[in-house]
Design a protein around this motif. Structure first.
Motif, PDB file in Angstrom:
ATOM      1  N   GLY A   1      49.093  15.625  59.942  1.00  0.00           N
ATOM      2  CA  GLY A   1      48.129  14.454  59.080  1.00  0.00           C
ATOM      3  C   GLY A   1      46.712  14.830  59.384  1.00  0.00           C
TER       4      GLY A   1
ATOM      5  N   LEU B   1      49.152   9.722  53.520  1.00  0.00           N
ATOM      6  CA  LEU B   1      50.369   9.299  52.950  1.00  0.00           C
ATOM      7  C   LEU B   1      50.967  10.402  52.106  1.00  0.00           C
ATOM      8  CD1 LEU B   1      49.337   5.721  52.139  1.00  0.00           C
ATOM      9  CD2 LEU B   1      50.727   6.437  54.086  1.00  0.00           C
TER      10      LEU B   1
ATOM     11  N   ARG C   1      56.490  10.883  66.314  1.00  0.00           N
ATOM     12  CA  ARG C   1      56.447   9.889  64.934  1.00  0.00           C
ATOM     13  C   ARG C   1      57.205  10.524  63.910  1.00  0.00           C
ATOM     14  NH1 ARG C   1      50.614   7.721  63.740  1.00  0.00           N
ATOM     15  NH2 ARG C   1      51.100   7.036  65.889  1.00  0.00           N
TER      16      ARG C   1
ATOM     17  N   ARG D   1      54.373   8.752  54.501  1.00  0.00           N
ATOM     18  CA  ARG D   1      54.965   8.904  55.733  1.00  0.00           C
ATOM     19  C   ARG D   1      56.378   9.857  55.570  1.00  0.00           C
ATOM     20  NH1 ARG D   1      50.492   8.400  57.009  1.00  0.00           N
ATOM     21  NH2 ARG D   1      49.568   6.394  58.335  1.00  0.00           N
ATOM     22  N   THR D   2      56.911  10.128  56.825  1.00  0.00           N
ATOM     23  CA  THR D   2      58.255  11.107  56.567  1.00  0.00           C
ATOM     24  C   THR D   2      59.072  10.196  56.146  1.00  0.00           C
ATOM     25  OG1 THR D   2      57.328  12.089  58.818  1.00  0.00           O
ATOM     26  CG2 THR D   2      59.845  12.153  58.152  1.00  0.00           C
TER      27      THR D   2
ATOM     28  N   GLY E   1      60.566   8.869  61.883  1.00  0.00           N
ATOM     29  CA  GLY E   1      60.801   8.933  60.374  1.00  0.00           C
ATOM     30  C   GLY E   1      61.778   9.638  59.871  1.00  0.00           C
TER      31      GLY E   1
ATOM     32  N   ALA F   1      54.636  15.298  53.904  1.00  0.00           N
ATOM     33  CA  ALA F   1      54.566  14.054  54.509  1.00  0.00           C
ATOM     34  C   ALA F   1      53.705  14.273  55.705  1.00  0.00           C
ATOM     35  CB  ALA F   1      55.923  13.556  54.815  1.00  0.00           C
TER      36      ALA F   1
ATOM     37  N   ALA G   1      56.915  17.751  56.971  1.00  0.00           N
ATOM     38  CA  ALA G   1      56.165  16.746  57.817  1.00  0.00           C
ATOM     39  C   ALA G   1      55.078  17.389  58.746  1.00  0.00           C
ATOM     40  CB  ALA G   1      57.169  15.964  58.470  1.00  0.00           C
TER      41      ALA G   1
ATOM     42  N   ALA H   1      52.301  12.232  59.291  1.00  0.00           N
ATOM     43  CA  ALA H   1      52.514  11.322  60.482  1.00  0.00           C
ATOM     44  C   ALA H   1      51.231  10.340  60.683  1.00  0.00           C
ATOM     45  CB  ALA H   1      52.807  12.083  61.882  1.00  0.00           C
ATOM     46  N   SER H   2      50.063  10.745  60.179  1.00  0.00           N
ATOM     47  CA  SER H   2      49.001   9.885  60.615  1.00  0.00           C
ATOM     48  C   SER H   2      47.902  10.328  59.299  1.00  0.00           C
ATOM     49  CB  SER H   2      48.226  10.306  61.760  1.00  0.00           C
ATOM     50  OG  SER H   2      47.745  11.475  61.772  1.00  0.00           O
TER      51      SER H   2
ATOM     52  N   ASP I   1      59.222   7.640  54.074  1.00  0.00           N
ATOM     53  CA  ASP I   1      58.843   7.388  52.637  1.00  0.00           C
ATOM     54  C   ASP I   1      59.366   8.707  51.918  1.00  0.00           C
ATOM     55  OD1 ASP I   1      57.789   5.133  53.201  1.00  0.00           O
ATOM     56  OD2 ASP I   1      55.873   5.831  53.465  1.00  0.00           O
TER      57      ASP I   1
END
Length: 249
Positions: free
Chosen positions: A138, A172, A205, A174-175, A209, A166, A135, A168-169, A177
């Protein structure tokens, strides 16, 4: 002849944990005696002090002649491509400044990720039954997104049963998901590995997630691997043939 100063440039954050972690990472270089005699300075692009211009001005006033500016970034995105070169171009004319490469990709980063996963309770024997969500903060930069995806593939090759990137911003999935996707694939155990250097809003964030995961690792922080990587990038910058951002007048 004095060695060039290593100037570590971090993004900065309103979260005090960010600057504290950056300073701890820089201290780790000296504490591990990775490059005896190397002077390391720290500066921030935003939110924290000292600023990059302030440090460059102070170094010039001290008579320092050469600086290696190292972006404390995992991928080449906007800050490495635009913000940092722009601020370095304003360095005092007496300073010769070289911009080092960002930290990633590197096997040392993969080792740091695994260190944090093991510290969170996993063992090498768990790899075959554990899927990892790598993660990151982003980015909207395609090069940065591709770099995270490639890092996830490299981590998978070390033996984890599955690894999904993944964000955080900005990007896509997101974590949460990615955690659900691994569950849907039948992965027995899911771990989230934050691919970020220091705590802050986006790492928080990521942690939110990770609520559906079995294991949440810590941020990379002042790991021995990152400390070694700072020195590695410094040495590479000195050995590379590249135009400095600013030349001695």
């Amino acid at each position: 002849m004095n060695r060039p100063v290593l100037l570590v440039i971090a993004h900065g954050s309103r979260d005090p944990r960010h600057a504290a972690t950056v300073h701890a990472l820089v201290r780790a270089v000296a504490e591990q005696d990775l490059s005896p005699g190397l002077r390391v300075e720290t500066a921030f692009l935003d939110f924290n002090v000292p600023s990059v211009p302030a440090v460059l001005e102070r170094l010039a006033a001290e008579g320092v002649r050469e600086v290696v500016a190292l972006p404390l970034l995992l991928t080449r995105a906007f800050h490495a491509k635009a913000d940092i070169p722009a601020v370095l171009r304003e360095a005092p004319a007496s300073l010769r400044v070289r911009q080092a490469e960002v930290l990633g990709p590197s096997p040392l980063l993969l080792a740091a990720v695994e260190r944090r996963l093991y510290e969170a309770g996993l063992t090498p024997a768990d790899k075959g039954s554990t899927g990892v969500v790598l993660a990151s903060a982003g980015s909207s930069d395609p090069e940065a997104i591709a770099a995270i995806a490639e890092t996830a593939r490299e981590l998978r090759r070390t033996g984890w049963c599955a690894v999904r990137p993944a964000f955080a911003s900005a990007s896509l999935p997101r974590t949460e998901d990615a955690v659900r996707a691994l569950r849907a694939d039948g992965v027995r155990r899911v771990a989230v590995a934050p691919y970020v250097i220091a705590p802050g809003r986006l790492p928080d964030r990521i942690a939110e997630g990770a609520a559906g995961a079995d294991v949440l690792a810590d941020v990379l922080g002042p790991s021995p691997e990152l400390a070694r990587l700072l020195v590695e990038r410094y040495d590479e910058a000195l050995g590379a043939e590249r135009r400095p951002v600013a030349r001695i007048a």
